[in-house]
Design a protein around this motif. Structure first.
Motif, PDB file in Angstrom:
ATOM      1  N   SER A  40       0.789  -1.238   0.000  1.00  0.00           N
ATOM      2  CA  SER A  40       0.000   0.000   0.000  1.00  0.00           C
ATOM      3  C   SER A  40       0.819   1.285   0.000  1.00  0.00           C
ATOM      4  CB  SER A  40      -0.934   0.024   1.221  1.00  0.00           C
ATOM      5  OG  SER A  40      -1.783  -1.098   1.242  1.00  0.00           O
ATOM      6  N   LEU A  41       2.079   1.226   0.423  1.00  0.00           N
ATOM      7  CA  LEU A  41       2.872   2.446   0.573  1.00  0.00           C
ATOM      8  C   LEU A  41       3.920   2.573  -0.527  1.00  0.00           C
ATOM      9  CD1 LEU A  41       3.561   2.444   4.430  1.00  0.00           C
ATOM     10  CD2 LEU A  41       1.709   3.569   3.197  1.00  0.00           C
ATOM     11  N   ASP A  42       4.288   3.810  -0.814  1.00  0.00           N
ATOM     12  CA  ASP A  42       5.397   4.098  -1.717  1.00  0.00           C
ATOM     13  C   ASP A  42       6.674   4.073  -0.879  1.00  0.00           C
ATOM     14  OD1 ASP A  42       7.025   4.934  -3.797  1.00  0.00           O
ATOM     15  OD2 ASP A  42       6.465   7.046  -3.626  1.00  0.00           O
ATOM     16  N   TRP A  43       7.136   2.862  -0.566  1.00  0.00           N
ATOM     17  CA  TRP A  43       8.155   2.694   0.464  1.00  0.00           C
ATOM     18  C   TRP A  43       9.595   2.843  -0.044  1.00  0.00           C
ATOM     19  CZ3 TRP A  43      11.085  -1.346  -1.144  1.00  0.00           C
ATOM     20  CH2 TRP A  43      10.479  -2.335  -1.919  1.00  0.00           C
ATOM     21  N   ASN A  96       5.545 -10.348   7.071  1.00  0.00           N
ATOM     22  CA  ASN A  96       4.135  -9.972   7.252  1.00  0.00           C
ATOM     23  C   ASN A  96       3.762  -8.700   6.490  1.00  0.00           C
ATOM     24  OD1 ASN A  96       3.792 -12.157   9.057  1.00  0.00           O
ATOM     25  ND2 ASN A  96       4.587 -10.909  10.736  1.00  0.00           N
ATOM     26  N   GLY A  97       4.585  -8.308   5.527  1.00  0.00           N
ATOM     27  CA  GLY A  97       4.256  -7.154   4.697  1.00  0.00           C
ATOM     28  C   GLY A  97       4.465  -5.809   5.344  1.00  0.00           C
ATOM     29  N   ASN A  98       4.955  -5.777   6.597  1.00  0.00           N
ATOM     30  CA  ASN A  98       5.117  -4.507   7.304  1.00  0.00           C
ATOM     31  C   ASN A  98       6.513  -4.284   7.875  1.00  0.00           C
ATOM     32  OD1 ASN A  98       2.323  -3.541   7.146  1.00  0.00           O
ATOM     33  ND2 ASN A  98       1.847  -5.280   8.465  1.00  0.00           N
ATOM     34  N   VAL A 112       8.055  -0.500   8.473  1.00  0.00           N
ATOM     35  CA  VAL A 112       7.853   0.500   7.425  1.00  0.00           C
ATOM     36  C   VAL A 112       6.498   1.162   7.621  1.00  0.00           C
ATOM     37  CG1 VAL A 112       7.717   0.901   4.944  1.00  0.00           C
ATOM     38  CG2 VAL A 112       9.300  -0.821   5.851  1.00  0.00           C
ATOM     39  N   GLU A 113       6.511   2.491   7.759  1.00  0.00           N
ATOM     40  CA  GLU A 113       5.294   3.268   7.969  1.00  0.00           C
ATOM     41  C   GLU A 113       5.216   4.365   6.913  1.00  0.00           C
ATOM     42  OE1 GLU A 113       5.401   2.627  12.849  1.00  0.00           O
ATOM     43  OE2 GLU A 113       5.890   4.571  11.993  1.00  0.00           O
ATOM     44  N   ASP A 115       5.989   7.348   5.053  1.00  0.00           N
ATOM     45  CA  ASP A 115       7.088   8.316   4.967  1.00  0.00           C
ATOM     46  C   ASP A 115       8.120   8.168   6.077  1.00  0.00           C
ATOM     47  OD1 ASP A 115       6.111   9.484   2.622  1.00  0.00           O
ATOM     48  OD2 ASP A 115       4.844  10.874   3.718  1.00  0.00           O
ATOM     49  N   GLN A 116       8.227   6.995   6.699  1.00  0.00           N
ATOM     50  CA  GLN A 116       9.242   6.783   7.713  1.00  0.00           C
ATOM     51  C   GLN A 116       9.420   5.290   7.961  1.00  0.00           C
ATOM     52  OE1 GLN A 116       7.530   8.884  11.101  1.00  0.00           O
ATOM     53  NE2 GLN A 116       6.668   7.006  11.930  1.00  0.00           N
ATOM     54  N   VAL A 117      10.568   4.932   8.546  1.00  0.00           N
ATOM     55  CA  VAL A 117      10.784   3.572   9.035  1.00  0.00           C
ATOM     56  C   VAL A 117      11.159   3.666  10.504  1.00  0.00           C
ATOM     57  CG1 VAL A 117      11.438   2.609   6.799  1.00  0.00           C
ATOM     58  CG2 VAL A 117      13.209   3.531   8.286  1.00  0.00           C
ATOM     59  N   ARG A 118      10.671   2.701  11.266  1.00  0.00           N
ATOM     60  CA  ARG A 118      10.887   2.705  12.717  1.00  0.00           C
ATOM     61  C   ARG A 118      11.817   1.545  13.069  1.00  0.00           C
ATOM     62  NH1 ARG A 118       7.974   5.186  16.524  1.00  0.00           N
ATOM     63  NH2 ARG A 118       6.352   5.664  14.963  1.00  0.00           N
ATOM     64  N   ILE A 119      12.934   1.860  13.748  1.00  0.00           N
ATOM     65  CA  ILE A 119      13.877   0.833  14.159  1.00  0.00           C
ATOM     66  C   ILE A 119      13.305   0.090  15.366  1.00  0.00           C
ATOM     67  CG2 ILE A 119      16.235   0.366  14.928  1.00  0.00           C
ATOM     68  CD1 ILE A 119      17.054   3.019  13.632  1.00  0.00           C
TER      69      ILE A 119
END
Length: 253
Positions: A40-43, A96-98, A112-113, A115-119
């Protein structure tokens, strides 16, 4: 007797069909969630941030994830003399796609969120508490600025006379290249926009025509100074720290 057998058989078949239909209706087939970060996201892109460090001022981190499932991770340890920087390249896989997991034995996983990625922590959960915000890498670029042709209308507080064919700026997001012209020469700069407003320009190639006025030299000096930008619906400014805008642009419709 024969009639009774036929009737009984017909009843049995009908009852079996009804039972099958009822059973089929009660079975719910689970379908996979299609609204994942992967789908769903432009990751794909570059993500930047400064994460905490035990024995330095912070670790400036830049993670590039590509659509072909390759990555580059650059870690620069701030406050170290001499400066220490590590670069790791490899492939990554989705969970799991996330969540993405980097190859080459890298211990971190990233959620992956938008406009950002969370460590994630060692247990693969988001970091909580006061330090949570420092474990987020923001996607580079600014869609409100990029891939738009901007017309220069003011330079160092003075109005600029010139049309959109000779006085313009374009940030090309795919090539991460800024193409600009003020007067007679086309100038190319590699650029980097982080945190939506911090701007870094690295001079590239330029045509070498002799221009009849000095505005181009003045404009070049401005581009060497700027370190941030701001944007509204009808205005883009290039700035140095909190000084007055050095260059003002309007979007071309």
């Amino acid at each position: 007797m024969i009639y009774f057998f036929k009737t009984t058989t017909l009843f049995t078949i009908c009852a079996a069909m009804i039972a099958c239909n009822s059973s089929n209706k009660s079975i719910q087939v689970a379908t996979p969630d299609s609204h994942t970060s992967e789908s769903s996201l432009d990751w794909a892109g570059i993500y930047s941030g400064v994460i905490p460090c035990a024995d330095c001022e912070g670790i400036e981190t830049e993670l590039t994830i590509n659509s072909d499932l390759t990555y580059t991770l650059i870690s620069t340890y701030l406050g170290k003399e001499p400066m220490i920087s590590d670069t790791i390249k490899g492939t990554f896989s989705w969970e799991n796609g996330n969540i993405i997991h980097l190859s080459n034995g890298h211990p971190f996983k990233f959620k992956v969120e938008e406009d950002q990625v969370r460590i994630l922590d060692s247990a693969h959960n988001p970091v909580k508490g006061e330090l949570a915000q420092f474990y987020v890498l923001s996607k580079n670029g600014n869609p409100e600025v990029e891939d738009i042709k901007w017309h220069l209308v003011e330079l160092n507080g003075k109005k600029v006379e010139g049309d959109a064919e000779t006085h313009y700026l374009i940030f090309n997001s795919k090539e991460r290249r800024a193409v600009t012209k003020v007067g007679c020469n086309v100038m190319n700069y590699q650029y980097r926009i982080t945190y939506m407003f911090r701007l870094e320009l690295s001079k590239g190639l330029s045509t070498l025509m002799a221009c009849p006025d000095s505005i181009e030299d003045e404009y070049r000096q401005v581009l060497e100074m700027v370190d941030n930008l701001s944007v509204s619906e009808n205005r883009l400014t290039l700035n140095k720290a909190r000084m007055a805008p050095l260059a003002v642009f309007e979007p071309l419709k």
